[in-house]
Motif scaffolding. Structure first.
Motif, mmCIF file in Angstrom:
data_model
loop_
_atom_site.group_PDB
_atom_site.id
_atom_site.type_symbol
_atom_site.label_atom_id
_atom_site.label_comp_id
_atom_site.label_asym_id
_atom_site.label_seq_id
_atom_site.Cartn_x
_atom_site.Cartn_y
_atom_site.Cartn_z
ATOM 1 N N VAL A 17 37.966 38.211 55.347
ATOM 2 C CA VAL A 17 37.028 37.084 55.434
ATOM 3 C C VAL A 17 37.614 35.866 54.723
ATOM 4 C CG1 VAL A 17 34.963 38.478 55.799
ATOM 5 C CG2 VAL A 17 35.643 37.914 53.460
ATOM 6 N N GLY A 18 38.927 35.885 54.534
ATOM 7 C CA GLY A 18 39.615 34.673 54.080
ATOM 8 C C GLY A 18 39.700 34.494 52.582
ATOM 9 N N ILE A 19 39.353 35.542 51.831
ATOM 10 C CA ILE A 19 39.412 35.417 50.365
ATOM 11 C C ILE A 19 40.619 36.192 49.857
ATOM 12 C CG2 ILE A 19 38.216 35.977 48.201
ATOM 13 C CD1 ILE A 19 35.585 35.640 49.959
ATOM 14 N N THR A 20 41.590 35.461 49.347
ATOM 15 C CA THR A 20 42.836 36.104 48.913
ATOM 16 C C THR A 20 42.926 36.244 47.397
ATOM 17 O OG1 THR A 20 43.833 33.916 49.058
ATOM 18 C CG2 THR A 20 44.175 35.392 50.928
ATOM 19 N N ARG A 21 42.019 35.613 46.681
ATOM 20 C CA ARG A 21 41.974 35.743 45.216
ATOM 21 C C ARG A 21 41.728 37.210 44.844
ATOM 22 N NH1 ARG A 21 38.182 32.373 44.955
ATOM 23 N NH2 ARG A 21 39.301 30.562 44.223
ATOM 24 N N PRO A 22 42.308 37.687 43.725
ATOM 25 C CA PRO A 22 42.016 39.064 43.313
ATOM 26 C C PRO A 22 40.505 39.309 43.200
ATOM 27 C CG PRO A 22 43.802 38.175 41.995
ATOM 28 C CD PRO A 22 43.279 37.034 42.835
ATOM 29 N N LEU A 23 40.099 40.481 43.608
ATOM 30 C CA LEU A 23 38.665 40.797 43.692
ATOM 31 C C LEU A 23 37.937 40.535 42.361
ATOM 32 C CD1 LEU A 23 37.251 43.847 45.589
ATOM 33 C CD2 LEU A 23 36.262 43.155 43.413
ATOM 34 N N ALA A 24 38.559 40.966 41.269
ATOM 35 C CA ALA A 24 37.900 40.791 39.965
ATOM 36 C C ALA A 24 37.694 39.303 39.663
ATOM 37 C CB ALA A 24 38.721 41.446 38.861
ATOM 38 N N GLU A 25 38.649 38.488 40.083
ATOM 39 C CA GLU A 25 38.496 37.034 39.864
ATOM 40 C C GLU A 25 37.392 36.460 40.744
ATOM 41 O OE1 GLU A 25 42.087 34.734 40.224
ATOM 42 O OE2 GLU A 25 43.185 36.099 38.901
ATOM 43 N N GLN A 26 37.285 36.994 41.950
ATOM 44 C CA GLN A 26 36.224 36.533 42.845
ATOM 45 C C GLN A 26 34.849 36.869 42.254
ATOM 46 O OE1 GLN A 26 36.456 34.626 45.330
ATOM 47 N NE2 GLN A 26 34.600 34.873 46.546
ATOM 48 N N VAL A 27 34.742 38.060 41.671
ATOM 49 C CA VAL A 27 33.493 38.452 41.002
ATOM 50 C C VAL A 27 33.176 37.462 39.886
ATOM 51 C CG1 VAL A 27 32.399 40.210 39.532
ATOM 52 C CG2 VAL A 27 33.679 40.908 41.579
ATOM 53 N N GLN A 28 34.178 37.141 39.071
ATOM 54 C CA GLN A 28 33.972 36.210 37.951
ATOM 55 C C GLN A 28 33.579 34.820 38.450
ATOM 56 O OE1 GLN A 28 33.838 36.368 34.673
ATOM 57 N NE2 GLN A 28 34.173 38.550 34.567
ATOM 58 N N LEU A 29 34.260 34.381 39.523
ATOM 59 C CA LEU A 29 33.968 33.053 40.067
ATOM 60 C C LEU A 29 32.519 32.964 40.542
ATOM 61 C CD1 LEU A 29 36.172 30.816 42.219
ATOM 62 C CD2 LEU A 29 33.981 31.497 43.179
ATOM 63 N N LEU A 30 32.088 33.990 41.280
ATOM 64 C CA LEU A 30 30.726 33.966 41.824
ATOM 65 C C LEU A 30 29.688 34.125 40.709
ATOM 66 C CD1 LEU A 30 31.306 36.016 45.090
ATOM 67 C CD2 LEU A 30 30.784 33.576 44.918
ATOM 68 N N ALA A 31 30.012 34.958 39.720
ATOM 69 C CA ALA A 31 29.082 35.117 38.593
ATOM 70 C C ALA A 31 28.974 33.793 37.827
ATOM 71 C CB ALA A 31 29.557 36.231 37.669
ATOM 72 N N GLY A 32 30.100 33.094 37.692
ATOM 73 C CA GLY A 32 30.086 31.799 37.007
ATOM 74 C C GLY A 32 29.237 30.782 37.747
ATOM 75 N N LEU A 33 29.335 30.809 39.067
ATOM 76 C CA LEU A 33 28.524 29.909 39.889
ATOM 77 C C LEU A 33 27.032 30.206 39.686
ATOM 78 C CD1 LEU A 33 29.192 27.701 41.974
ATOM 79 C CD2 LEU A 33 29.167 29.486 43.751
ATOM 80 N N ALA A 34 26.705 31.494 39.705
ATOM 81 C CA ALA A 34 25.300 31.888 39.496
ATOM 82 C C ALA A 34 24.828 31.457 38.108
ATOM 83 C CB ALA A 34 25.151 33.398 39.668
ATOM 84 N N HIS A 35 25.689 31.624 37.133
ATOM 85 C CA HIS A 35 25.347 31.234 35.760
ATOM 86 C C HIS A 35 25.131 29.730 35.668
ATOM 87 C CE1 HIS A 35 26.281 30.349 31.475
ATOM 88 N NE2 HIS A 35 25.482 31.389 31.310
ATOM 89 N N ASP A 36 26.027 28.964 36.293
ATOM 90 C CA ASP A 36 25.905 27.493 36.274
ATOM 91 C C ASP A 36 24.581 27.040 36.881
ATOM 92 O OD1 ASP A 36 28.402 27.338 35.222
ATOM 93 O OD2 ASP A 36 29.373 26.531 37.019
ATOM 94 N N SER A 37 24.107 27.792 37.892
ATOM 95 C CA SER A 37 22.853 27.413 38.545
ATOM 96 C C SER A 37 21.634 27.931 37.797
ATOM 97 C CB SER A 37 22.839 27.925 39.991
ATOM 98 O OG SER A 37 23.794 27.229 40.757
ATOM 99 N N GLY A 38 21.876 28.571 36.650
ATOM 100 C CA GLY A 38 20.761 28.992 35.810
ATOM 101 C C GLY A 38 20.124 30.307 36.217
ATOM 102 N N LEU A 39 20.833 31.100 37.044
ATOM 103 C CA LEU A 39 20.260 32.403 37.376
ATOM 104 C C LEU A 39 20.219 33.279 36.130
ATOM 105 C CD1 LEU A 39 20.688 31.272 40.232
ATOM 106 C CD2 LEU A 39 21.140 33.608 40.988
ATOM 107 N N ASP A 40 19.407 34.322 36.185
ATOM 108 C CA ASP A 40 19.164 35.126 34.987
ATOM 109 C C ASP A 40 20.185 36.236 34.788
ATOM 110 O OD1 ASP A 40 16.671 33.804 34.235
ATOM 111 O OD2 ASP A 40 15.897 34.669 36.089
#
Ligand code: C5P
Length: 229
Positions: free
Chosen positions: A127-150
């Motif tokens: 699906v076009g994501i070449t970043r290491p999986l663990a980094e992708q998890v961190q990136l998405l978690a960071g995005l959720a955190h930035d948006s104030g999710l719990d």
């Protein structure tokens, strides 16, 4: 909020109702996913909320921001305790979800799914994501955190890193893939015991078949909770 959610993964509403009837709302919450919700609908969820159960509505919303916001509002109206969205829906969608779910007592916790644990590196590449999986998890978690999710729902093996990010008293890290000592693995491969998952930073556990397939589900719930002490 409950520290244990029983995953009601049943193909028939009556089976889910029969299992929940054996459980104590003071001891555990219930996780309702897409299969059961599609069969049982909001009335089923409302009935359990009325009985006093904390309900984790695990519908993993992922759509345009307005649609996700409206779905989140509907979840709030149902009185559920936890609702989740895909972080990969992007910042505008996460912001819209956050805006829709009030941060007030009685409102649900709003948590994110990062990378589905069913996906491996090769699946991500497709699906076009070449970043290491663990980094992708961190990136998405960071995005959720930035948006104030719990918080997030994640593997117990990711809990420590997620807890470092979501480190507020009201942060929520919910981990499935939990097996009490000696329980059958079923189709799970990387599992953790309830105690180890909480020690790793989980704030609540999701457990399905070790409870739902047991002869005495309430006794298994009690044993899991006792193992956390
Ligand atoms: O029966 P079991 O304890 O394996 O059920 C785990 C529940 O958690 C299921 O509803 C499953 O879909 C869900 N889940 C999971 N692993 C994830 C995310 C959700 O097992 N990474």
């Amino acid at each position: 909020m409950s520290s244990l959610y029983v995953a009601l993964d049943f193909p028939e509403v009556n089976l889910a109702l029969a299992l929940a009837a054996q459980l104590d709302p003071q001891s555990c919450g219930l996780k309702v996913g897409k299969e059961l919700f599609t069969r049982g609908g909001p009335a089923l969820v409302r009935a359990w909320v009325d009985q006093g159960f904390d309900v984790f509505l695990d519908l993993k919303f992922h759509d345009i921001p307005h649609t996700v916001a409206q779905a989140c509002r509907a979840a709030c109206d149902l009185g559920v305790r936890v609702v989740n969205v895909h972080a990969s829906g992007g910042r505008a969608m996460l912001d819209a979800a956050r805006h829709a779910v009030p941060q007030s007592p009685g409102a649900p916790s709003l948590i994110a799914v990062t990378v589905l644990t069913s996906m491996n590196q090769a699946d991500l590449a497709e699906v076009g994501i070449t970043r290491p999986l663990a980094e992708q998890v961190q990136l998405l978690a960071g995005l959720a955190h930035d948006s104030g999710l719990d918080g997030v729902v994640c593997s117990a093996f990711e809990a420590r890193a997620m807890r470092a990010l979501f480190n507020q008293p009201n942060s929520v890290i919910i981990t499935p893939g939990i097996r009490p000592v000696g329980a059958a693995l079923d189709d799970q491969s990387r599992v953790m015991t309830p105690f180890d998952a909480m020690a790793a930073g989980a704030t609540a556990l999701v457990v399905g078949r070790p409870i739902t397939l047991a002869a005495q589900p309430a006794a298994v719930v009690r044993a899991i909770l006792a193992s956390l002490l």
